[in-house]
Motif scaffolding. Structure first.
Motif, short mmCIF file in Angstrom:
data_model
loop_
_atom_site.label_atom_id
_atom_site.label_comp_id
_atom_site.label_asym_id
_atom_site.label_seq_id
_atom_site.Cartn_x
_atom_site.Cartn_y
_atom_site.Cartn_z
N ALA A 18 0.66 -1.08 -0.28
CA ALA A 18 0.00 0.35 -0.31
C ALA A 18 0.87 1.18 0.17
N ILE A 19 1.95 0.96 0.70
CA ILE A 19 2.51 2.31 1.18
C ILE A 19 3.70 2.56 -0.63
N HIS A 20 3.98 1.09 -1.50
CA HIS A 20 4.18 1.05 -2.82
C HIS A 20 3.73 2.28 -3.36
N ASP A 21 2.27 2.02 -3.43
CA ASP A 21 1.17 2.06 -4.08
C ASP A 21 0.99 3.91 -4.38
N ILE A 22 0.85 4.34 -3.02
CA ILE A 22 1.26 5.38 -2.90
C ILE A 22 1.95 6.18 -3.70
N TYR A 23 3.16 5.88 -2.76
CA TYR A 23 4.52 7.01 -3.10
C TYR A 23 4.66 6.80 -4.94
N ASP A 35 12.52 11.33 -6.53
CA ASP A 35 13.04 10.36 -7.34
C ASP A 35 12.22 9.74 -8.56
N TYR A 36 13.16 9.54 -9.41
CA TYR A 36 12.93 8.96 -10.64
C TYR A 36 12.44 7.51 -10.84
N GLU A 37 12.48 7.17 -9.56
CA GLU A 37 12.15 5.57 -10.05
C GLU A 37 11.53 5.66 -8.52
N THR A 38 10.56 4.33 -8.17
CA THR A 38 9.38 4.17 -7.07
C THR A 38 10.71 2.78 -6.17
N PRO A 39 10.75 2.78 -4.83
CA PRO A 39 11.00 2.15 -4.21
C PRO A 39 10.21 0.87 -4.29
N THR A 40 10.81 -0.61 -4.69
CA THR A 40 9.79 -2.00 -5.43
C THR A 40 9.10 -2.06 -3.67
N VAL A 41 8.21 -2.87 -3.89
CA VAL A 41 7.43 -3.63 -1.99
C VAL A 41 8.84 -3.92 -1.53
N GLU A 42 9.78 -4.93 -1.64
CA GLU A 42 10.14 -5.58 -0.65
C GLU A 42 11.30 -4.52 -0.41
N GLU A 43 11.73 -3.67 -1.08
CA GLU A 43 12.53 -2.34 -0.28
C GLU A 43 11.64 -1.47 0.50
N TRP A 44 10.11 -1.80 0.52
CA TRP A 44 10.19 -1.07 1.36
C TRP A 44 9.48 -2.03 2.50
N GLU A 45 8.92 -3.20 2.15
CA GLU A 45 9.18 -3.74 3.13
C GLU A 45 10.34 -4.17 5.02
N GLU A 46 11.81 -3.89 3.69
CA GLU A 46 12.76 -3.98 4.85
C GLU A 46 13.11 -2.27 5.07
N ARG A 47 12.70 -1.10 4.30
CA ARG A 47 12.53 0.16 4.98
C ARG A 47 11.90 0.81 6.73
N ILE A 48 10.63 -0.40 6.41
CA ILE A 48 10.26 0.06 7.33
C ILE A 48 10.51 0.25 8.81
N HIS A 64 -9.52 -0.47 7.67
CA HIS A 64 -8.38 -1.26 7.50
C HIS A 64 -7.43 -1.28 5.82
N LYS A 65 -8.17 -0.49 5.03
CA LYS A 65 -7.18 0.58 4.28
C LYS A 65 -5.93 1.16 4.36
N VAL A 66 -4.38 0.56 4.43
CA VAL A 66 -3.57 2.17 4.25
C VAL A 66 -4.19 3.13 3.32
N VAL A 67 -4.41 4.79 4.49
CA VAL A 67 -4.85 5.36 2.95
C VAL A 67 -3.32 6.95 3.11
N GLY A 68 -2.56 6.92 3.63
CA GLY A 68 -1.45 7.65 4.26
C GLY A 68 -0.13 7.09 5.01
N TYR A 69 0.42 7.43 4.99
CA TYR A 69 1.69 7.47 5.81
C TYR A 69 2.71 8.44 6.22
N THR A 70 3.46 8.42 6.95
CA THR A 70 4.67 9.46 7.21
C THR A 70 5.18 8.93 8.58
#
Length: 196
Positions: A18-23, A35-48, A64-70
Motif C-alpha cells: 500500500a505504501i509503495h502504491d501511494i508513493y 525520486d525518478y523510480e519508485t522503491p520496490t515493495v521488497e525495499e519498503w518491506e526492509e525500509r519500514i 483497514h486500508k492504508v490511505v496515507g503514511y508519515t
C-alpha cells in the motif's frame, strides 16, 4: 472535510504494498518527490523496520486500508543535530483535504516529542509559474496550517520532468529548547518502554 473513520497506527512490513502504491503515484505524476523510480515493495518491506529502529513510521487507515503514511528520519549526521528530524508524509491522492494528513502529523509529533525531539523539518518542492513568481503549493499551505514556517530555500536544486525546481525548508518547534537537553530515545526502545 474530516473523515472520522481514520485510524492511525505504527506501520508494519505488510503495509509495504500500500505504501509503495501511494508513493508510486507521486513519483510518476508529480515533482513532490525527486525520486525518478519508485522503491520496490521488497525495499519498503526492509525500509519500514529499519526506520523504526530509530524513528516512528505511521500509517493512516480507513476500514483497514492504508490511505496515507508519515515517518521521521535523520536530519543531519552531526551530533549537534540529534534533536532535529526530517518529516515526510504522503496521502492517497483521492483522499486529500480530509484531515488525514493532520491526524498523521499530530500522531507523529506526539511520538517525536515524547522521544525527546525538539525540531521537525520538512523539505518541499516549490512550483513556479514564471521566473521570480512563486506558487505556494498545497504542501506549503498544509505545513503552514500545522505551525511550520519557512526557514530557507534552495534555488534550482532538483531536476525532474524537464525542469529545475526549488525546494523550501519548513520548520516547527515541537518541544522547548533547553540547556543540556536529554538524549533522544530511539523509537524501538521508546516503543518497548511504552509497550506498543
Amino acid at each position: 472535510m474530516e473523515n472520522s473513520n481514520v485510524r492511525i497506527r505504527i506501520a508494519r512490513p505488510d503495509d509495504a504494498q500500500a505504501i509503495h502504491d501511494i508513493y508510486q503515484y507521486y513519483v510518476e505524476n508529480s515533482v513532490v518527490t525527486f525520486d525518478y523510480e519508485t522503491p520496490t515493495v521488497e525495499e519498503w518491506e526492509e525500509r519500514i523496520p529499519r526506520i523504526e529502529q530509530n524513528y516512528p513510521f505511521l500509517v493512516a487507515t480507513i476500514d483497514h486500508k492504508v490511505v496515507g503514511y508519515t515517518y521521521a528520519s535523520q536530519f543531519r549526521e552531526k551530533a549537534a543535530y540529534d534533536w532535529s528530524v526530517e518529516v515526510t508524509i504522503y496521502l492517497d491522492p483521492e483522499l486529500r483535504r480530509q484531515e488525514i494528513g493532520t491526524k498523521l502529523y499530530f500522531a507523529l509529533e506526539h511520538f517525536l516529542k515524547d522521544m525527546g525531539y525538539i525540531n521537525a523539518n520538512a523539505c518541499i518542492t516549490v512550483l513556479r509559474a514564471t521566473p521570480g513568481k512563486q506558487i505556494v503549493n498545497e504542501s506549503i499551505r498544509f505545513h503552514r496550517h500545522l505551525g511550520y514556517r519557512e526557514v530557507g530555500q534552495f534555488h534550482k536544486i532538483g531536476y525532474k520532468s524537464g525542469s529545475w525546481y526549488d525546494i523550501v525548508w519548513m520548520q516547527k518547534k515541537i518541544s522547548e529548547h533547553t540547556e543540556n537537553p536529554p538524549k533522544v530515545t530511539p523509537f524501538a526502545v521508546w516503543r518497548e518502554e511504552n509497550d506498543l
